[in-house]
Scaffold this motif. Structure first.
Motif, PDB file in Angstrom:
ATOM      1  N   VAL A 117     -16.052  25.082  40.121  1.00  0.00           N
ATOM      2  CA  VAL A 117     -15.644  26.207  39.280  1.00  0.00           C
ATOM      3  C   VAL A 117     -16.277  26.091  37.578  1.00  0.00           C
ATOM      4  CG1 VAL A 117     -13.961  27.861  38.246  1.00  0.00           C
ATOM      5  CG2 VAL A 117     -13.887  27.270  40.731  1.00  0.00           C
ATOM      6  N   PHE A 118     -16.127  24.726  37.413  1.00  0.00           N
ATOM      7  CA  PHE A 118     -16.389  24.552  35.885  1.00  0.00           C
ATOM      8  C   PHE A 118     -17.765  23.999  35.528  1.00  0.00           C
ATOM      9  CE2 PHE A 118     -11.710  23.954  36.828  1.00  0.00           C
ATOM     10  CZ  PHE A 118     -11.337  24.991  35.914  1.00  0.00           C
ATOM     11  N   VAL A 119     -18.609  23.907  36.728  1.00  0.00           N
ATOM     12  CA  VAL A 119     -20.041  23.246  36.371  1.00  0.00           C
ATOM     13  C   VAL A 119     -20.855  24.417  35.541  1.00  0.00           C
ATOM     14  CG1 VAL A 119     -22.211  23.196  37.765  1.00  0.00           C
ATOM     15  CG2 VAL A 119     -20.091  22.098  38.582  1.00  0.00           C
ATOM     16  N   LYS A 120     -21.309  23.704  34.496  1.00  0.00           N
ATOM     17  CA  LYS A 120     -22.299  24.331  33.635  1.00  0.00           C
ATOM     18  C   LYS A 120     -23.737  23.828  33.614  1.00  0.00           C
ATOM     19  CE  LYS A 120     -19.160  27.258  32.248  1.00  0.00           C
ATOM     20  NZ  LYS A 120     -19.037  28.779  32.507  1.00  0.00           N
ATOM     21  N   THR A 121     -23.782  22.489  33.800  1.00  0.00           N
ATOM     22  CA  THR A 121     -24.960  21.885  33.487  1.00  0.00           C
ATOM     23  C   THR A 121     -25.504  21.279  34.829  1.00  0.00           C
ATOM     24  OG1 THR A 121     -24.192  19.706  32.818  1.00  0.00           O
ATOM     25  CG2 THR A 121     -24.463  21.434  31.070  1.00  0.00           C
ATOM     26  N   PRO A 122     -26.899  20.742  34.998  1.00  0.00           N
ATOM     27  CA  PRO A 122     -27.410  19.992  36.037  1.00  0.00           C
ATOM     28  C   PRO A 122     -26.586  18.882  36.241  1.00  0.00           C
ATOM     29  CG  PRO A 122     -29.403  21.157  34.979  1.00  0.00           C
ATOM     30  CD  PRO A 122     -28.136  21.350  34.129  1.00  0.00           C
ATOM     31  N   THR A 123     -26.404  18.011  35.184  1.00  0.00           N
ATOM     32  CA  THR A 123     -25.743  16.837  35.182  1.00  0.00           C
ATOM     33  C   THR A 123     -24.407  16.947  35.671  1.00  0.00           C
ATOM     34  OG1 THR A 123     -26.722  15.950  32.983  1.00  0.00           O
ATOM     35  CG2 THR A 123     -24.858  14.889  33.735  1.00  0.00           C
ATOM     36  N   GLN A 124     -23.378  17.935  35.538  1.00  0.00           N
ATOM     37  CA  GLN A 124     -22.010  18.330  35.823  1.00  0.00           C
ATOM     38  C   GLN A 124     -22.300  18.371  37.337  1.00  0.00           C
ATOM     39  OE1 GLN A 124     -21.026  21.359  33.347  1.00  0.00           O
ATOM     40  NE2 GLN A 124     -19.836  20.174  31.764  1.00  0.00           N
ATOM     41  N   PHE A 125     -23.138  19.275  37.757  1.00  0.00           N
ATOM     42  CA  PHE A 125     -23.573  19.453  39.116  1.00  0.00           C
ATOM     43  C   PHE A 125     -23.777  18.280  39.953  1.00  0.00           C
ATOM     44  CE2 PHE A 125     -26.801  21.633  42.210  1.00  0.00           C
ATOM     45  CZ  PHE A 125     -25.659  21.984  43.160  1.00  0.00           C
TER      46      PHE A 125
END
Length: 445
Positions: A117-125
């Motif tokens: 739910v909190f993913v914002k960037t490719p790195t977080q993904f």
């Protein structure tokens, strides 16, 4: 439905001596209905949480500005974590017990699924997909190993086919559900539809993980719902199967890694898994590219290939056990799937033709997965099976990284899904040829 129809292998003459066919059938019916539906439910939830990122892509990539390559890499990096922890996970399950270990797997992946739910960037993904792979590692090979504790090799193809029916079931119900959630809850309470989908679909993993602790037994001996005679019957069947008589020495990790058969099995599985995850991750995109709009509509059409697959995989699983033939029951669906992918790629402008072709492809690749495991488990047992299944599944599932990333890269490069689908077809042909080269006497038991 009679017990012989309901229970894989129910009509077969018993391997262990001293038991009547009726008693054997009744006991296996009891075991089947106790453990297989529950494990199947677990796998429906597992597979949904693994591949729902393919549906999230319909909104997520646009909302977060992810390219096809970024999404493909994120979808695939799951399998690096899966690869690294799968062998240790299966060995730990063999030592700790299935009840606690499978529960641990489900609870941790449920928590991580919700965090998307909190993913914002490719790195977080990428990080969350990698951690999800670590968390889920060991579930599928652990269940395959767990089934070897209860069912001898000549009953296993149909049992695994029933268990793996969870994959098309997840597609039949999960795809329309994912589409409905994304369409209905879009921009609701400051969350986008794809965020609600991750959050809602994580809850069953947590609940079923807790239920696993209360419901599942580690092995035959610990099952309080079996009588002493039933336990002895099952144990006699397991100890009487051919691999226990002829492969007792293959129990060390060193011997396992020196065994060329294991590496050949890994090659075959890699080829089949390439097709499987190419289909399951990119099915919504394939269908959208034919001109279909609306997440719910795409979800409904995505369910059709899985409906076809659930019938075919169980029919061929039954046939493989009845005839005790393994190779051609893999070769034919693999080649059929290759034809399906090729036709879908060639007629991408027609929704109707594409759905029919994808149905053939789904029936083929999803049939190959459960029937494949009758090959290595025909000559592996005990500790060798625990490690061998995990190694084969780990190597094979690296295709889960390669396949989504490859299709995403080729789609960015060519602005079409056709090239990627032709590559999937080619991999399935390689898998069919490699299966044909396996000696029949090694696996037809």
């Amino acid at each position: 439905m009679t017990p012989d129809q309901a229970v894989p292998g129910g009509s077969r003459t018993p391997v262990a001596s001293g038991y009547e066919i009726e008693e054997l059938t009744r006991t296996y019916s009891k075991v089947f209905w106790r453990i297989v539906p529950f494990l199947m439910l677990c796998y429906v939830v597992a597979y949904l949480d693994r591949v729902n990122v393919g549906f999230a892509k319909l909104q997520m990539s646009q909302d977060l500005g992810f390219s096809e390559t970024v999404f493909g890499l994120g979808a695939g990096v799951f399998f690096f974590g899966y690869f690294l922890f799968e062998l240790p996970s299966n060995i730990l399950m063999h030592k700790i017990g299935a009840r606690i270990w499978i529960a641990r797997i489900m609870i941790t992946w449920g928590i991580l699924s919700a965090l998307f739910v909190f993913v914002k960037t490719p790195t977080q993904f990428y990080i969350l997909r990698f951690l999800l792979g670590l968390a889920e590692a060991g579930f599928y090979p652990g269940v395959i190993l767990y089934l070897t504790y209860w069912f001898p090799s000549h009953r296993r193809a149909k049992i695994v086919a029933v268990f793996m029916s969870a994959i098309p079931v997840a597609g039949i119900f999960g795809n329309p559900l994912s589409g409905w959630i994304m369409q209905t809850f879009s921009d609701s309470k400051h969350f986008e539809g794809w965020q609600w989908m991750f959050l809602i679909e994580a809850v069953p993993a947590l609940l079923i993980g807790i239920a696993t602790i209360l419901y599942l037994d580690n092995n035959i001996r610990s099952a309080k719902w079996l009588s002493e005679r039933e336990k002895r019957l099952l144990e006699d069947e397991i100890s009487a199967q051919p691999q226990h008589a002829g492969d007792r020495t293959k129990h060390s990790l060193r011997a396992l890694f020196a065994d060329s058969r294991m590496w050949w099995m890994s090659l075959i599985y890699f080829a089949f898994v390439t097709g499987q995850y190419g289909l399951t991750f990119w099915m919504p995109t394939f269908i959208k590219s034919t001109g279909v709009s609306g997440a719910f509509n795409i979800g409904l059409l995505s369910a059709i290939p899985f409906l076809v697959a659930i019938v075919v995989m169980n029919v061929l699983g039954h046939s493989a056990d009845k005839r005790r033939e393994r190779r051609w029951h893999l070769i034919v669906p693999a080649l059929g799937a290759a034809v399906g992918f090729s036709v879908a790629a060639s007629f991408a402008g027609s929704t109707a033709v594409s759905i029919v072709a994808l149905s053939v492809a789904a029936a083929g690749v999803l049939t190959c997965a459960p029937l494949f495991w009758s090959l290595p488990t025909a000559f592996m047992s005990g500790a060798a099976a625990a490690a061998g299944i995990a190694v084969i599944n780990s190597i094979g599932n690296l295709a889960g990284f390669a396949s989504p990333y490859m299709i995403g890269y080729l789609k960015d490069l060519t602005h079409s899904t056709a090239t990627g689908m032709y590559v999937l077809a080619g991999m399935l042909v390689i898998g069919a040829i490699a299966t044909w080269l396996v000696p029949a006497k090694l696996v037809n038991r």
